[in-house]
Motif scaffolding. Structure first.
Motif, PDB file in Angstrom:
ATOM      1  N   ILE A 184      44.253  44.802  30.884  1.00 35.97           N
ATOM      2  CA  ILE A 184      43.610  44.558  31.368  1.00 35.97           C
ATOM      3  C   ILE A 184      42.523  43.939  31.814  1.00 35.97           C
ATOM      4  CG2 ILE A 184      43.731  47.389  29.842  1.00 35.97           C
ATOM      5  CD1 ILE A 184      42.404  46.190  27.984  1.00 35.97           C
ATOM      6  N   VAL A 185      41.479  44.378  33.377  1.00 36.81           N
ATOM      7  CA  VAL A 185      40.564  43.289  34.114  1.00 36.81           C
ATOM      8  C   VAL A 185      39.182  44.083  33.847  1.00 36.81           C
ATOM      9  CG1 VAL A 185      40.315  42.037  36.459  1.00 36.81           C
ATOM     10  CG2 VAL A 185      42.853  42.533  35.550  1.00 36.81           C
ATOM     11  N   ARG A 186      38.305  43.530  34.008  1.00 36.88           N
ATOM     12  CA  ARG A 186      36.755  44.186  33.925  1.00 36.88           C
ATOM     13  C   ARG A 186      36.025  42.955  34.981  1.00 36.88           C
ATOM     14  NH1 ARG A 186      31.572  44.019  30.468  1.00 36.88           N
ATOM     15  NH2 ARG A 186      30.039  45.187  31.833  1.00 36.88           N
ATOM     16  N   LEU A 187      35.537  43.995  36.002  1.00 36.53           N
ATOM     17  CA  LEU A 187      34.779  43.060  37.586  1.00 36.53           C
ATOM     18  C   LEU A 187      33.645  42.777  36.823  1.00 36.53           C
ATOM     19  CD1 LEU A 187      37.138  44.118  40.501  1.00 36.53           C
ATOM     20  CD2 LEU A 187      37.478  42.649  39.267  1.00 36.53           C
ATOM     21  N   TYR A 188      32.798  42.120  37.544  1.00 39.97           N
ATOM     22  CA  TYR A 188      31.335  42.435  37.258  1.00 39.97           C
ATOM     23  C   TYR A 188      30.411  43.097  37.541  1.00 39.97           C
ATOM     24  CZ  TYR A 188      26.780  40.414  37.944  1.00 39.97           C
ATOM     25  OH  TYR A 188      25.633  39.841  38.130  1.00 39.97           O
ATOM     26  N   GLY A 189      29.809  43.684  37.082  1.00 42.93           N
ATOM     27  CA  GLY A 189      29.039  45.042  37.097  1.00 42.93           C
ATOM     28  C   GLY A 189      29.265  46.016  36.553  1.00 42.93           C
ATOM     29  N   HIS A 190      31.166  46.034  36.386  1.00 41.90           N
ATOM     30  CA  HIS A 190      31.253  47.390  36.502  1.00 41.90           C
ATOM     31  C   HIS A 190      31.740  47.708  34.846  1.00 41.90           C
ATOM     32  CE1 HIS A 190      31.713  48.027  40.369  1.00 41.90           C
ATOM     33  NE2 HIS A 190      31.987  47.164  41.278  1.00 41.90           N
ATOM     34  N   SER A 191      31.889  49.113  34.953  1.00 44.39           N
ATOM     35  CA  SER A 191      32.068  49.478  33.481  1.00 44.39           C
ATOM     36  C   SER A 191      33.750  49.845  33.434  1.00 44.39           C
ATOM     37  CB  SER A 191      31.892  50.279  32.431  1.00 44.39           C
ATOM     38  OG  SER A 191      31.825  50.875  33.337  1.00 44.39           O
ATOM     39  N   ASP A 192      34.610  49.994  34.585  1.00 48.51           N
ATOM     40  CA  ASP A 192      35.957  50.729  34.822  1.00 48.51           C
ATOM     41  C   ASP A 192      36.954  49.541  34.657  1.00 48.51           C
ATOM     42  OD1 ASP A 192      34.917  52.595  35.843  1.00 48.51           O
ATOM     43  OD2 ASP A 192      35.039  52.082  37.961  1.00 48.51           O
ATOM     44  N   ILE A 193      38.211  49.439  34.113  1.00 51.62           N
ATOM     45  CA  ILE A 193      39.192  48.962  33.721  1.00 51.62           C
ATOM     46  C   ILE A 193      40.021  48.971  34.498  1.00 51.62           C
ATOM     47  CG2 ILE A 193      40.691  48.569  32.205  1.00 51.62           C
ATOM     48  CD1 ILE A 193      39.084  49.683  29.512  1.00 51.62           C
ATOM     49  N   VAL A 194      40.779  47.642  35.444  1.00 48.89           N
ATOM     50  CA  VAL A 194      41.971  48.132  35.811  1.00 48.89           C
ATOM     51  C   VAL A 194      42.980  47.356  35.114  1.00 48.89           C
ATOM     52  CG1 VAL A 194      43.530  46.972  38.050  1.00 48.89           C
ATOM     53  CG2 VAL A 194      40.638  46.925  37.868  1.00 48.89           C
ATOM     54  N   PRO A 195      44.714  48.370  35.156  1.00 50.69           N
ATOM     55  CA  PRO A 195      45.290  47.765  34.679  1.00 50.69           C
ATOM     56  C   PRO A 195      46.079  46.831  35.324  1.00 50.69           C
ATOM     57  CG  PRO A 195      45.264  49.925  35.299  1.00 50.69           C
ATOM     58  CD  PRO A 195      43.944  49.854  35.344  1.00 50.69           C
ATOM     59  N   GLY A 196      46.571  46.258  34.375  1.00 49.11           N
ATOM     60  CA  GLY A 196      48.095  45.446  35.632  1.00 49.11           C
ATOM     61  C   GLY A 196      49.399  44.300  34.330  1.00 49.11           C
ATOM     62  N   THR A 197      50.173  44.757  35.533  1.00 48.64           N
ATOM     63  CA  THR A 197      51.691  44.173  34.424  1.00 48.64           C
ATOM     64  C   THR A 197      52.225  42.553  35.032  1.00 48.64           C
ATOM     65  OG1 THR A 197      52.900  45.485  36.469  1.00 48.64           O
ATOM     66  CG2 THR A 197      52.101  46.248  33.489  1.00 48.64           C
ATOM     67  N   ALA A 198      52.251  42.572  34.446  1.00 47.46           N
ATOM     68  CA  ALA A 198      53.275  40.990  34.949  1.00 47.46           C
ATOM     69  C   ALA A 198      55.020  40.923  33.923  1.00 47.46           C
ATOM     70  CB  ALA A 198      53.198  39.688  34.946  1.00 47.46           C
ATOM     71  N   THR A 199      55.947  39.799  33.988  1.00 49.00           N
ATOM     72  CA  THR A 199      57.476  40.425  33.564  1.00 49.00           C
ATOM     73  C   THR A 199      57.095  38.702  32.927  1.00 49.00           C
ATOM     74  OG1 THR A 199      58.072  42.178  34.641  1.00 49.00           O
ATOM     75  CG2 THR A 199      59.424  40.845  33.693  1.00 49.00           C
ATOM     76  N   LEU A 200      58.095  38.803  31.880  1.00 47.68           N
ATOM     77  CA  LEU A 200      58.603  37.157  31.122  1.00 47.68           C
ATOM     78  C   LEU A 200      59.662  38.061  30.839  1.00 47.68           C
ATOM     79  CD1 LEU A 200      58.020  36.751  27.866  1.00 47.68           C
ATOM     80  CD2 LEU A 200      56.129  38.334  29.626  1.00 47.68           C
ATOM     81  N   PHE A 201      60.581  36.720  30.888  1.00 51.21           N
ATOM     82  CA  PHE A 201      61.931  37.245  29.577  1.00 51.21           C
ATOM     83  C   PHE A 201      62.561  35.430  28.789  1.00 51.21           C
ATOM     84  CE2 PHE A 201      63.451  35.363  33.741  1.00 51.21           C
ATOM     85  CZ  PHE A 201      64.373  34.683  33.523  1.00 51.21           C
TER      86      PHE A 201
END
Length: 294
Positions: A19-36
């Motif tokens: 989960i990521v937050r950008l400067y000046g914002h309270s909105d949350i940007v979700p993201g995914t990646a993969t590992l094995f």
């Protein structure tokens, strides 16, 4: 064709939720990646660009905390607006700047104490070593292709990863002005397979370093395994290349919903780019990591 292989590969392939937050914002940007995971000793691989974001979490957060500390004193000044603008420039903050990242490794371990990363010097490949872990939640580990001469154009292969961040167990907490994980909401994201054929082998300075696939790797599948119908690992999804096809259309008049309109189109072919199995195995040997071939 890949039904049984997906079940085998799914046992050692895991998502990284962010989960990521950008400067000046309270909105949350979700993201995914993969590992094995490559062995039973808590060692996994993913893309270098994924591991770099893992390593930058504390640096990004400390930079923002330092900014907040200095801004607190400037808010009392008459020319606070001007001073804060200068402070934003000092800390390189803009509306698109990431100021907070929180990561969660899903279904890897019940807990762990330490994570170290090691980067391949040239390829988009990184090693993750989990230490001080309790119960392992991954159920097996990868078996890499032994004979890489089998990697040829026309061979059907599949990739597995987590391109769609459907988890919702996060929130912005205004009382502490921070983003955080919660125990509410959906905590998982479904895996997503995508197949294709090998189109070309990618060379760098005379050596084969990558595998190009006829279908794109989806965002969030970075770090996921590339495998055959037996579940043998041929490589790792790294990026998507956009090849201009040259079938451009400009200002062509067509009927859209019964009305004449002019349209333009500049098509690209999106192909997947994977790290070659030989590159992965050589990196694991160099780092003294146990792995399996078949």
């Amino acid at each position: 064709m890949f039904v049984d292989a997906i079940e085998r590969v799914d046992a050692f392939t895991r998502p990284l939720h962010s989960i990521v937050r950008l400067y000046g914002h309270s909105d949350i940007v979700p993201g995914t990646a993969t590992l094995f995971f490559v062995n039973e000793d808590g060692v996994a691989i993913t893309c270098k660009h994924v591991a770099e974001l893992i390593d930058q979490v504390d640096t990004i957060h400390q930079n923002y905390l330092s900014f907040l500390g200095e801004r607190r004193y400037m808010q009392r000044e008459k020319n606070a607006g001007h001073l804060i603008t200068q402070l934003e420039n000092k800390f390189k903050l803009s509306p698109n700047t990431v100021v907070r990242i929180r990561n969660s490794f899903i279904n890897c371990f019940d807990q762990y104490q330490k994570l170290t990363t090691e980067y391949h010097p040239t390829e988009d490949l990184a090693l993750l070593r989990f230490e001080g872990y309790g119960r392992k939640l991954y159920r097996s580990c990868a078996t890499f292709l032994g004979d890489s001469s089998l990697v040829k154009p026309g061979r059907s292969l599949c990739r597995l990863g987590y391109p769609f961040p459907e988890f919702t167990n996060f929130r912005y907490n205004p009382s502490i002005d921070d983003i955080e994980w919660t125990t509410l909401g959906r905590i998982t994201s479904p895996h997503f397979p995508i197949d294709g054929i090998v189109t070309r082998l990618i060379r760098d300075k005379g050596s084969i370093t990558g595998i190009e696939m006829s279908t794109p790797g989806l965002r969030g599948q970075s770090g996921g395994p590339l495998f055959d119908p037996k579940g043998l690992i041929y490589g790792m999804q790294s990026s998507t290349r956009h090849l201009h096809m040259g079938f451009d259309i400009e200002d062509r008049e067509v009927l859209i919903n019964g009305r004449r309109s002019k349209v333009s189109n500049y098509p690209f072919l999106n192909v997947g780019q994977c790290v070659h199995v030989d590159v992965i195995k050589a990196f694991l040997r160099e780092k003294g990591v146990k792995f399996y071939e078949g």
